[in-house]
Each structure stands twice: as C-alpha cells, then as structure tokens.
Motif scaffolding. Structure first.
Motif, short mmCIF file in Angstrom:
data_model
loop_
_atom_site.label_atom_id
_atom_site.label_comp_id
_atom_site.label_asym_id
_atom_site.label_seq_id
_atom_site.Cartn_x
_atom_site.Cartn_y
_atom_site.Cartn_z
N ARG A 144 4.61 1.01 -5.68
CA ARG A 144 5.49 1.14 -6.85
C ARG A 144 5.13 0.11 -7.92
N GLU A 145 4.91 -1.12 -7.47
CA GLU A 145 4.62 -2.21 -8.41
C GLU A 145 3.38 -1.89 -9.24
N LYS A 146 2.38 -1.27 -8.62
CA LYS A 146 1.13 -0.96 -9.32
C LYS A 146 1.22 0.33 -10.14
N GLY A 147 2.30 1.08 -9.97
CA GLY A 147 2.38 2.37 -10.64
C GLY A 147 1.32 3.33 -10.13
N GLY A 172 -10.46 -6.48 -9.63
CA GLY A 172 -9.62 -7.66 -9.45
C GLY A 172 -8.14 -7.37 -9.26
N SER A 173 -7.69 -6.20 -9.68
CA SER A 173 -6.28 -5.83 -9.53
C SER A 173 -6.05 -4.97 -8.29
N MET A 174 -7.08 -4.80 -7.48
CA MET A 174 -7.06 -3.97 -6.27
C MET A 174 -7.02 -2.48 -6.58
N ARG A 233 -7.51 8.98 -11.52
CA ARG A 233 -6.13 8.74 -11.11
C ARG A 233 -5.94 7.29 -10.64
N ALA A 234 -4.71 6.84 -10.67
CA ALA A 234 -4.39 5.46 -10.30
C ALA A 234 -4.34 5.33 -8.78
N VAL A 235 -5.47 4.93 -8.22
CA VAL A 235 -5.59 4.74 -6.77
C VAL A 235 -5.77 3.26 -6.50
#
Length: 390
Positions: A144-147, A172-174, A233-235
């Motif tokens: 959730r935090e990462k969206g 760096g942001s995983m 996509r945000a993975v």
C-alpha cells in the motif's frame, strides 16, 4: 447485507513435486511430513492465520486425497468460518474449456469466481511448499505504501540455489526493474519467493489477458510478472529477512529438517513474536525412551518408542526404533519402524516405512542422501547405499 474481505489468499498446492521422487508418489508435495509433527502446508496456512487472513482458497490437483483429508474444514488453523475460511479448490467441470490446471496462473484464473465472491481489495498468491514464518500484513502495508499494483516477496539465496529461482532486479526504491525465471547465469542472488500480492483488478485483468494468449505457459513467474513489467506497471519487491527454504528437492527437505536442530534456531530467530505453527495431529501418547536407548541433539515427536541410539535426527510421531539400532543425521517420517541392529545414516525414511533388522541405510559421502519411500519395506540385512532412492 453485502460483505467483503480486505485480502484473501490463493494457496497453490497442486504440484507433483517430482524432485522429491518416492516421497510424493502417493501424495501432493504440500502434504509431505516435516519437522516430526507437521506437514509442509502447515507453514503457509499458519502464516495466513497469524497475519489476520481468514479466507484461503487451496488449489489442489495432483494426488489430492491425503491433502484434502488433512485440511478438512480448516478447524486446526482456525479456518472453519461461516464467511471465509479454508476452501479446497480442485479443477472442476465447466460448460466449456474443461481442463486441468495448466500452470500457476491458470489455476488462479480458473477460480476467479471464488475471488469475486469476496470482492477483496488485494489477493495474496502463495505456495504450499515452503518452510518459513512470515507476517503477510507487513508485506501488505509495504504494498500500500508504495502504491504498488503487484508486490513480490524476495529473499537472498545462496549462489548455488539462484539458477533454480526467479531472479529479481530492483532500483533504489525496491521497484522491480527486471525479472528472469531460472536463469542459467543469474545476475544476482535476490530471488522471488513465489509469493505475490496483487490489487484485485490488476490480477483479474492480467490473468484474463494471459488466458487468451495461446503461447503463454500460464505461469506467474514466466508470464504474468514479465507482462506487468513490459507494460510499465508498478511492481515492487518486498525484502524478507527471516528464514525461508523452498523444500522442492530431497537435499533441501533434509536440510530444512536439520535446521530445526541448529542451536541458533534459524526458523524462529527473526520470526514475528507469537507466531506458532498449527497442524492437524491425532492424539498421541508420550514417547517412551527405554533405558537401553541413547538420544542426543535430536527432535523426538509424540508416540514414539525408542530403544536404539539416535543422534542429530528428526523422528516423527508414532515411530519405533529397535534395540541396538542406530539413527544418525536422518529424517524419520511418521509411523516408521526401524528394526533391531539396523543402521540409518543421512537418510530420509518416508511415512510408514519399515526397515528390517540389521539393514543398512545410507552413510557414505556427506552430501549423499538416501531415501526410502513411504510404505516401503527394506528386508532384514538389506543394504541401501548412500544416495540411493528406493
């Protein structure tokens, strides 16, 4: 009144486990005994309950009878619920396109109606053949935090293990930048644990599109994750620092049992406080350790009668070890019998196996594990050499 779930789990438990050879001839891999009194699937089910996830679809296929009986109504894991709980989900006959599960993604696709029944925000996809203790709620909070639209759990593995894993590249942001399933030459040792959290809409969309692709292998690691990355996509990757072992090979299954005897207690060292492993266990009497017996640095479950010598081993419920027998560095699964004077060294004895008096099982080179299949009988004085599977 309409009710819905925040997060439900889809537990993949239909694999044949061919690399476990004779141990999975008559049962699915998640139902293989582990640690004296558990089955492998107990860890994933217990993680769900300990993490507050009370709805679990268990996707079965290969040799499901023993696993289905074991799970029952889910009561041992507090998963016998009026709305939710544990549900066995085998392949079933439909009006068209009747088929067995073709892959991990197809198995979940065939059960989208189960997911939609609870209308969850998120779906946790996990495997039933790993040994670990994990709080999935922490991974969900990270998601959730990462969206994120999809989050996969990752773990650093030994270099020798990396070629049989899905290897993940991150920034760096995983955020996941690349993913390669079972590469011949891994670029890192950051491996996917085969554990994913999806936003429900994303999961439904990509499973539906994957099903339309005749070239797809219908697999999360080989098809779904690469498709998400190709579409930008945000993975994200959630780093899990606790104990985790994929027990898909005889060597890894043996080693995971041996890890239970490690004084450093790796399974529990970084585990969430209060996490316990639940299991369905028939009532057993206390074990009997005879005066002629010797037991050192071993795990002895309930209902055993020990008259021989045991060292560095895991002995499961209801086993019998005869006088003068020797068991060293071995895993003895439930209901096994070892006759008088027999020797067992660096071996796995399957459930209900019988070793005759004076027989010799294993020994030899350190990395060689001998295996006797469940229900098999080794005659008196018979020799099973190091590394032999029978």
């Amino acid at each position: 009144m309409f009710r819905r779930k925040e997060c439900i789990a889809m537990l993949l438990a239909g694999g044949q486990g061919s690399r476990l050879h004779v141990l999975t001839e008559r049962t699915a891999k998640p139902a293989v005994p582990f640690g004296g009194k558990y089955r492998i699937i107990d860890f994933s089910l217990s993680n769900c309950v300990n993490s507050g996830i009370d709805t679990v679809g268990i996707l079965t296929q290969y040799q499901p009878l023993e696993l289905n009986d074991y799970i029952g109504n889910g009561q041992p894991w507090d998963l016998n619920r009026n709305f939710g709980g544990a549900h066995i989900l085998p392949p079933y006959t439909k009006s068209e396109n009747n088929m067995w599960y073709k892959g991990t993604a197809n198995a979940v696709y065939q059960n989208l109606s189960f997911i939609e029944r609870y209308s969850p925000d998120h779906v946790l996809v996990l495997s039933g053949d790993h040994i670990y203790k994990m709080d999935y709620s922490r991974m969900l909070a990270f998601h959730r935090e990462k969206g994120a639209e999809c989050t996969l759990s990752v773990h650093l593995v030994p270099e020798d293990d990396a070629p049989r894993m899905g290897i993940v590249g991150v920034d760096g942001s995983m955020r996941v930048t690349d993913f390669e399933e079972k590469p011949l030459k891994p670029r890192s040792c950051l491996a996917s644990m085969g554990l994913y959290i999806f936003n429900r809409e994303t999961l439904v969309r990509y499973l539906t599109e994957d099903e339309k692709n005749p070239a797809s292998r219908n697999d999360f690691g080989r098809d779904i994750i690469p498709a998400l990355l190709a579409d930008g996509r945000a993975v994200y990757a959630y780093s899990f620092g606790g104990y985790w072992r994929d027990v898909g090979t005889l060597r890894s299954l043996w080693q995971a049992n041996m890890d239970l005897l490690d004084p450093a207690d790796p399974l529990n060292r970084n585990a969430p406080p209060g996490f316990r492993v639940y299991a369905r266990n028939d009532a057993q009497p206390p074990s009997v350790i005879a005066s002629c017996a010797s037991v050192g640095h071993s795990y002895i479950a309930e209902g055993c009668v020990i008259r021989g010598k045991i060292a560095g081993s895991v002995v499961s419920t209801g086993c019998r070890i005869g006088a003068g027998a020797s068991v060293r560095d071995s895993v003895i699964m439930p209901g096994s019998t070892i006759g008088e004077g027999a020797e067992v060294c660096r071996a796995i004895l399957g459930e209900g196996s019988e070793i005759g008096a004076g027989a010799l099982i294993g020994g030899g080179p350190e990395r060689s594990i001998s295996v006797v299949g469940g229900g098999k009988r080794i005659g008196e004085g018979q020799i099973v050499p190091a590394g032999k599977i029978c």
